[in-house]
Design an enzyme around this catalytic site. Structure first.
Site, PDB file in Angstrom:
ATOM      1  N   ASN A   1       0.868  -1.180   0.000  1.00 13.71           N
ATOM      2  CA  ASN A   1       0.000   0.000   0.000  1.00 13.71           C
ATOM      3  C   ASN A   1       0.904   1.229   0.000  1.00 13.71           C
ATOM      4  O   ASN A   1       1.462   1.586   1.026  1.00 13.71           O
ATOM      5  CB  ASN A   1      -0.895  -0.034   1.245  1.00 13.71           C
ATOM      6  CG  ASN A   1      -1.717   1.237   1.403  1.00 13.71           C
ATOM      7  OD1 ASN A   1      -1.777   2.058   0.495  1.00 13.71           O
ATOM      8  ND2 ASN A   1      -2.348   1.378   2.562  1.00 13.71           N
TER       9      ASN A   1
ATOM     10  N   HIS B   1      -9.484   1.290   4.456  1.00 14.80           N
ATOM     11  CA  HIS B   1      -8.250   1.448   5.238  1.00 14.80           C
ATOM     12  C   HIS B   1      -8.504   2.376   6.415  1.00 14.80           C
ATOM     13  O   HIS B   1      -9.294   3.314   6.327  1.00 14.80           O
ATOM     14  CB  HIS B   1      -7.141   2.002   4.337  1.00 14.80           C
ATOM     15  CG  HIS B   1      -5.804   1.970   4.997  1.00 14.80           C
ATOM     16  ND1 HIS B   1      -5.402   2.944   5.873  1.00 14.80           N
ATOM     17  CD2 HIS B   1      -4.804   1.064   4.941  1.00 14.80           C
ATOM     18  CE1 HIS B   1      -4.191   2.643   6.320  1.00 14.80           C
ATOM     19  NE2 HIS B   1      -3.808   1.499   5.773  1.00 14.80           N
TER      20      HIS B   1
ATOM     21  N   GLU C   1      -5.683  -4.923  10.457  1.00 15.84           N
ATOM     22  CA  GLU C   1      -4.659  -3.912  10.684  1.00 15.84           C
ATOM     23  C   GLU C   1      -4.961  -3.171  11.984  1.00 15.84           C
ATOM     24  O   GLU C   1      -5.741  -2.205  11.983  1.00 15.84           O
ATOM     25  CB  GLU C   1      -4.631  -2.906   9.528  1.00 15.84           C
ATOM     26  CG  GLU C   1      -4.344  -3.523   8.183  1.00 15.84           C
ATOM     27  CD  GLU C   1      -3.742  -2.501   7.226  1.00 15.84           C
ATOM     28  OE1 GLU C   1      -2.603  -2.708   6.817  1.00 15.84           O
ATOM     29  OE2 GLU C   1      -4.400  -1.501   6.932  1.00 15.84           O
TER      30      GLU C   1
ATOM     31  N   SER D   1       3.185  -2.108  10.362  1.00 15.08           N
ATOM     32  CA  SER D   1       4.629  -2.175  10.618  1.00 15.08           C
ATOM     33  C   SER D   1       5.225  -3.547  10.334  1.00 15.08           C
ATOM     34  O   SER D   1       6.113  -4.005  11.053  1.00 15.08           O
ATOM     35  CB  SER D   1       4.945  -1.729  12.052  1.00 15.08           C
ATOM     36  OG  SER D   1       4.524  -0.389  12.253  1.00 15.08           O
TER      37      SER D   1
HETATM   38  P1  PGA Z   1       2.659   0.278   7.689  1.00 10.83           P
HETATM   39  O1  PGA Z   1       1.214   0.485   7.023  1.00 10.83           O
HETATM   40  O2  PGA Z   1       3.211  -0.997   7.120  1.00 10.83           O
HETATM   41  O3  PGA Z   1       3.444   1.485   7.272  1.00 10.83           O
HETATM   42  O4  PGA Z   1       2.452   0.201   9.160  1.00 10.83           O
HETATM   43  C1  PGA Z   1       0.371  -0.605   6.797  1.00 10.83           C
HETATM   44  C2  PGA Z   1      -0.923  -0.108   6.200  1.00 10.83           C
HETATM   45  O5  PGA Z   1      -1.377   0.973   6.580  1.00 10.83           O
HETATM   46  O6  PGA Z   1      -1.523  -0.780   5.326  1.00 10.83           O
END
Ligand code: PGA
Length: 250
Positions: A10, A96, A168, A213
């Site tokens: 993403n 999201h 998430e 993350s």
């Molecule tokens: P991140 O974002 O890997 O930077 O934590 C994940 C996401 O928002 O899909």
């Protein structure tokens, strides 16, 4: 049945067409490393056509980060599923947490977008997850249950079978604070149980991605969990070595 791992990047509001070129070139040079794994990148709308063209003939799929629920009309600033299909997009992120937090996305609008995506043959990646306050209040399961019940309302088992869910936890997105593999697996298992209760056996075929993350250093242990079927990667999808490192972990 075995679920095929999906690693989706993403890009959020990052990378112009020109800036995306070296990243896409680096990924294209390493498609051999993608054997056995599904890989997708989700650039901003403005780069979709260019990234589709650049990845043609490779196993890399291209997804969008949002889709409107109507087919056409007076919806300034929105993009329809048919418009995405026309430029060669095959999947789309829906709901999201940044859309929910900053742009008024609700479970009802998630549901409407999801139906539009499915109706056009796009593979939706539906995002759900609790905030830190909700986790600390012991509300994780209730939040996830509500998001699933309302976000996926009215879907047929066949439609669920064409969908991907991304868990998430909001507190793990872009914070460097990853859920432990055990914390993530606990919610993923719970989620699959919800899907089984609502949709039956097709729940075993639905891929549930973890996002928040995910990095090369923690991907393998997260992806080793029984109900974690891939990753939705933000920050680490912008650097070829990091994204490829996560794919290697799968
Ligand atoms: P991140 O974002 O890997 O930077 O934590 C994940 C996401 O928002 O899909």
């Amino acid at each position: 049945m075995a679920r095929r791992t999906l690693i989706a990047g993403n890009w959020k509001m990052n990378l112009t067409v020109a800036e995306a070129q070296p990243l896409v070139a680096a990924l294209k040079a390493r498609t051999a490393a993608m054997a056995g794994v599904d890989v997708a990148v989700c650039p901003p709308f403005t780069s979709l056509a260019a990234v589709v063209a650049a990845t043609a003939g490779t196993p890399i799929q291209v997804g969008a980060q949002n889709v409107h629920w109507e087919q056409a009309g007076a919806f300034t600033g929105e993009v329809s599923a048919a418009m995405l299909r026309e430029v060669g997009v095959t999947c789309v992120i829906i709901g999201h947490s940044e859309r929910r937090q900053y742009f008024g996305e609700t479970d009802a609008t998630v549901n409407a977008r999801l139906r539009a995506a499915l109706g056009s043959g796009l593979m939706p990646i539906v995002c759900i997850g609790e905030t830190l306050r909700q986790r600390d209040a012991g509300e994780t399961e209730a939040v996830v249950r509500g998001q699933v019940a309302e976000g996926l309302a009215g879907l047929t088992p066949e439609q669920l079978g064409r969908s991907v869910i991304a868990y998430e936890p909001v507190w793990a997105i872009g914070t460097g604070r990853t859920a432990t593999p055990e914390q993530a697996q606990e919610v993923h298992r719970f989620l699959r149980g919800l899907l089984r209760d609502a949709f039956g056996g097709v729940a075993e075929e639905v891929r549930i991605l973890y996002g928040g993350s995910m990095k090369p250093g923690n991907a393998a242990s997260l992806l080793a969990q029984a109900d974690i079927d891939g990753g939705l990667i933000g920050g680490a999808s912008l650097k070829a070595e990091d994204f490829l490192g996560i794919i290697a972990g799968a």
